[in-house]
Design a protein around this motif. Sequence first.
Motif, PDB file in Angstrom:
ATOM      1  N   ARG A  47       0.795  -1.276   0.081  1.00 41.99           N
ATOM      2  CA  ARG A  47       0.136   0.033  -0.105  1.00 41.99           C
ATOM      3  C   ARG A  47       0.700   1.271  -0.006  1.00 41.99           C
ATOM      4  NH1 ARG A  47      -2.834  -3.448   3.369  1.00 41.99           N
ATOM      5  NH2 ARG A  47      -1.979  -2.492   5.161  1.00 41.99           N
ATOM      6  N   ASN A  48       2.103   1.225   0.852  1.00 44.75           N
ATOM      7  CA  ASN A  48       2.777   2.420   0.762  1.00 44.75           C
ATOM      8  C   ASN A  48       3.547   2.753  -0.591  1.00 44.75           C
ATOM      9  OD1 ASN A  48       2.583   2.900   3.446  1.00 44.75           O
ATOM     10  ND2 ASN A  48       4.171   1.829   4.424  1.00 44.75           N
ATOM     11  N   GLN A  49       4.029   1.501  -1.248  1.00 49.01           N
ATOM     12  CA  GLN A  49       4.380   1.651  -2.533  1.00 49.01           C
ATOM     13  C   GLN A  49       3.290   2.281  -3.653  1.00 49.01           C
ATOM     14  OE1 GLN A  49       6.029  -2.219  -3.627  1.00 49.01           O
ATOM     15  NE2 GLN A  49       7.994  -1.594  -2.954  1.00 49.01           N
ATOM     16  N   GLN A  50       2.127   1.717  -3.526  1.00 47.31           N
ATOM     17  CA  GLN A  50       1.149   2.286  -4.461  1.00 47.31           C
ATOM     18  C   GLN A  50       1.045   3.944  -4.056  1.00 47.31           C
ATOM     19  OE1 GLN A  50      -1.870  -0.543  -3.268  1.00 47.31           O
ATOM     20  NE2 GLN A  50      -1.540  -1.677  -5.001  1.00 47.31           N
ATOM     21  N   GLU A  51       0.946   4.265  -2.776  1.00 49.95           N
ATOM     22  CA  GLU A  51       0.668   5.471  -2.370  1.00 49.95           C
ATOM     23  C   GLU A  51       1.806   6.390  -3.038  1.00 49.95           C
ATOM     24  OE1 GLU A  51      -0.675   9.204  -0.712  1.00 49.95           O
ATOM     25  OE2 GLU A  51      -1.757   7.196  -1.387  1.00 49.95           O
ATOM     26  N   SER A  52       3.119   5.927  -2.958  1.00 48.61           N
ATOM     27  CA  SER A  52       4.384   6.649  -3.424  1.00 48.61           C
ATOM     28  C   SER A  52       4.113   6.747  -5.145  1.00 48.61           C
ATOM     29  CB  SER A  52       5.401   5.712  -3.087  1.00 48.61           C
ATOM     30  OG  SER A  52       6.490   6.145  -3.620  1.00 48.61           O
ATOM     31  N   ILE A  53       3.777   5.824  -5.643  1.00 49.58           N
ATOM     32  CA  ILE A  53       3.637   5.772  -7.050  1.00 49.58           C
ATOM     33  C   ILE A  53       2.748   6.910  -7.473  1.00 49.58           C
ATOM     34  CG2 ILE A  53       2.764   4.611  -9.039  1.00 49.58           C
ATOM     35  CD1 ILE A  53       4.192   2.077  -7.971  1.00 49.58           C
ATOM     36  N   ARG A  54       1.559   6.923  -6.901  1.00 52.43           N
ATOM     37  CA  ARG A  54       0.549   7.739  -6.854  1.00 52.43           C
ATOM     38  C   ARG A  54       0.912   9.121  -6.880  1.00 52.43           C
ATOM     39  NH1 ARG A  54      -2.852  10.961  -4.856  1.00 52.43           N
ATOM     40  NH2 ARG A  54      -2.206  10.614  -2.813  1.00 52.43           N
ATOM     41  N   LEU A  55       1.700   9.498  -5.756  1.00 52.09           N
ATOM     42  CA  LEU A  55       2.400  10.756  -5.642  1.00 52.09           C
ATOM     43  C   LEU A  55       3.208  11.172  -6.502  1.00 52.09           C
ATOM     44  CD1 LEU A  55       2.888  10.436  -1.538  1.00 52.09           C
ATOM     45  CD2 LEU A  55       1.012  12.005  -3.028  1.00 52.09           C
ATOM     46  N   GLN A  56       4.139  10.433  -7.135  1.00 49.22           N
ATOM     47  CA  GLN A  56       4.848  10.630  -8.140  1.00 49.22           C
ATOM     48  C   GLN A  56       4.464  10.995  -9.310  1.00 49.22           C
ATOM     49  OE1 GLN A  56       7.761   7.226  -8.062  1.00 49.22           O
ATOM     50  NE2 GLN A  56       8.623   7.701  -6.321  1.00 49.22           N
ATOM     51  N   GLN A  57       3.382  10.365  -9.784  1.00 52.05           N
ATOM     52  CA  GLN A  57       2.601  10.522 -11.001  1.00 52.05           C
ATOM     53  C   GLN A  57       2.024  11.941 -10.845  1.00 52.05           C
ATOM     54  OE1 GLN A  57       0.047   7.081 -11.049  1.00 52.05           O
ATOM     55  NE2 GLN A  57       1.384   5.873 -12.349  1.00 52.05           N
ATOM     56  N   ALA A  58       1.520  12.226  -9.589  1.00 51.39           N
ATOM     57  CA  ALA A  58       0.949  13.246  -9.526  1.00 51.39           C
ATOM     58  C   ALA A  58       1.881  14.614  -9.611  1.00 51.39           C
ATOM     59  CB  ALA A  58       0.077  13.705  -8.266  1.00 51.39           C
ATOM     60  N   GLY A  59       3.057  14.316  -9.092  1.00 54.39           N
ATOM     61  CA  GLY A  59       4.273  15.203  -9.110  1.00 54.39           C
ATOM     62  C   GLY A  59       4.537  15.452 -10.551  1.00 54.39           C
ATOM     63  N   LEU A  60       4.899  14.323 -11.414  1.00 57.60           N
ATOM     64  CA  LEU A  60       5.204  14.359 -12.601  1.00 57.60           C
ATOM     65  C   LEU A  60       4.195  15.259 -13.587  1.00 57.60           C
ATOM     66  CD1 LEU A  60       7.219  13.589 -14.693  1.00 57.60           C
ATOM     67  CD2 LEU A  60       5.650  11.398 -15.283  1.00 57.60           C
ATOM     68  N   ARG A  61       2.875  15.105 -13.424  1.00 59.20           N
ATOM     69  CA  ARG A  61       1.690  15.865 -13.860  1.00 59.20           C
ATOM     70  C   ARG A  61       1.921  17.291 -13.828  1.00 59.20           C
ATOM     71  NH1 ARG A  61      -1.635  11.490 -12.713  1.00 59.20           N
ATOM     72  NH2 ARG A  61      -2.007  12.349 -10.669  1.00 59.20           N
ATOM     73  N   ARG A  62       2.300  17.782 -12.557  1.00 59.75           N
ATOM     74  CA  ARG A  62       2.630  19.189 -12.068  1.00 59.75           C
ATOM     75  C   ARG A  62       3.881  19.462 -12.874  1.00 59.75           C
ATOM     76  NH1 ARG A  62       0.537  17.615  -6.950  1.00 59.75           N
ATOM     77  NH2 ARG A  62       2.728  16.994  -6.291  1.00 59.75           N
ATOM     78  N   VAL A  63       4.978  18.956 -12.898  1.00 55.67           N
ATOM     79  CA  VAL A  63       6.055  19.156 -13.535  1.00 55.67           C
ATOM     80  C   VAL A  63       5.799  19.551 -15.193  1.00 55.67           C
ATOM     81  CG1 VAL A  63       8.381  18.484 -14.493  1.00 55.67           C
ATOM     82  CG2 VAL A  63       7.733  18.204 -11.716  1.00 55.67           C
ATOM     83  N   ARG A  64       5.134  18.703 -15.790  1.00 55.27           N
ATOM     84  CA  ARG A  64       4.675  18.793 -17.079  1.00 55.27           C
ATOM     85  C   ARG A  64       4.028  19.990 -17.279  1.00 55.27           C
ATOM     86  NH1 ARG A  64       2.955  12.470 -18.198  1.00 55.27           N
ATOM     87  NH2 ARG A  64       5.034  11.690 -18.463  1.00 55.27           N
ATOM     88  N   VAL A  65       2.914  20.427 -16.512  1.00 57.42           N
ATOM     89  CA  VAL A  65       2.285  21.546 -16.706  1.00 57.42           C
ATOM     90  C   VAL A  65       3.166  22.832 -16.470  1.00 57.42           C
ATOM     91  CG1 VAL A  65       0.538  23.034 -15.983  1.00 57.42           C
ATOM     92  CG2 VAL A  65      -0.015  20.569 -15.937  1.00 57.42           C
ATOM     93  N   ILE A  66       4.191  22.852 -15.670  1.00 56.28           N
ATOM     94  CA  ILE A  66       5.055  24.134 -15.273  1.00 56.28           C
ATOM     95  C   ILE A  66       6.117  23.927 -16.656  1.00 56.28           C
ATOM     96  CG2 ILE A  66       6.925  24.795 -14.036  1.00 56.28           C
ATOM     97  CD1 ILE A  66       5.395  23.489 -11.477  1.00 56.28           C
ATOM     98  N   LEU A  67       6.303  22.942 -16.992  1.00 59.06           N
ATOM     99  CA  LEU A  67       7.411  23.019 -18.136  1.00 59.06           C
ATOM    100  C   LEU A  67       6.831  23.488 -19.405  1.00 59.06           C
ATOM    101  CD1 LEU A  67       9.465  19.723 -17.760  1.00 59.06           C
ATOM    102  CD2 LEU A  67      10.416  22.040 -17.415  1.00 59.06           C
ATOM    103  N   GLY A  68       5.290  23.209 -19.720  1.00 67.24           N
ATOM    104  CA  GLY A  68       4.407  23.755 -20.581  1.00 67.24           C
ATOM    105  C   GLY A  68       4.563  25.071 -20.599  1.00 67.24           C
ATOM    106  N   PHE A  69       4.060  25.697 -19.407  1.00 68.40           N
ATOM    107  CA  PHE A  69       3.916  27.176 -19.411  1.00 68.40           C
ATOM    108  C   PHE A  69       5.307  27.712 -19.539  1.00 68.40           C
ATOM    109  CE2 PHE A  69       0.084  26.371 -16.705  1.00 68.40           C
ATOM    110  CZ  PHE A  69      -0.927  26.987 -17.418  1.00 68.40           C
ATOM    111  N   ALA A  70       6.243  27.032 -18.977  1.00 61.35           N
ATOM    112  CA  ALA A  70       7.676  27.865 -19.058  1.00 61.35           C
ATOM    113  C   ALA A  70       8.199  27.718 -20.687  1.00 61.35           C
ATOM    114  CB  ALA A  70       8.727  26.911 -18.390  1.00 61.35           C
ATOM    115  N   ALA A  71       7.921  26.901 -21.485  1.00 62.26           N
ATOM    116  CA  ALA A  71       8.286  26.932 -22.803  1.00 62.26           C
ATOM    117  C   ALA A  71       7.321  27.890 -23.577  1.00 62.26           C
ATOM    118  CB  ALA A  71       7.762  25.488 -23.410  1.00 62.26           C
ATOM    119  N   VAL A  72       5.965  28.018 -23.331  1.00 63.82           N
ATOM    120  CA  VAL A  72       5.255  29.088 -23.684  1.00 63.82           C
ATOM    121  C   VAL A  72       6.057  30.566 -23.571  1.00 63.82           C
ATOM    122  CG1 VAL A  72       2.922  30.479 -23.921  1.00 63.82           C
ATOM    123  CG2 VAL A  72       3.166  27.931 -24.100  1.00 63.82           C
ATOM    124  N   VAL A  73       6.251  30.646 -22.261  1.00 64.57           N
ATOM    125  CA  VAL A  73       6.588  31.972 -21.709  1.00 64.57           C
ATOM    126  C   VAL A  73       7.975  32.098 -22.401  1.00 64.57           C
ATOM    127  CG1 VAL A  73       7.746  33.100 -19.584  1.00 64.57           C
ATOM    128  CG2 VAL A  73       5.200  32.087 -19.647  1.00 64.57           C
TER     129      VAL A  73
END
Length: 74
Positions: free
Chosen positions: A29-55
């Motif tokens: 269960r801890n590993q599943q939660e860790s993977i879920r948090l990493q995926q959420a963080g990766l989505r945030r990074v992708r959004v930030i990188l997208g905005f940075a590329a546009v700017v």
Amino acid sequence: MTDDRIVRVLEEIRDLQRQHLERYGEALRNQQESIRLQQAGLRRVRVILGFAAVVLGLAVGMLILLLRALARIP
């Protein structure tokens, strides 16, 4: 070994196996939660990188326009 001693050893083995399964389930269960948090963080990074590329693209475009305008001034 007496029968009572054998029974106690077998019960201890059973109890240890149950504890192991509980801890394994918790670790899973801890590993599943860790993977879920990493995926959420990766989505945030992708959004930030997208905005940075546009700017960055807008900044470079504005710089090019500014340099062209400055080049025309005598």
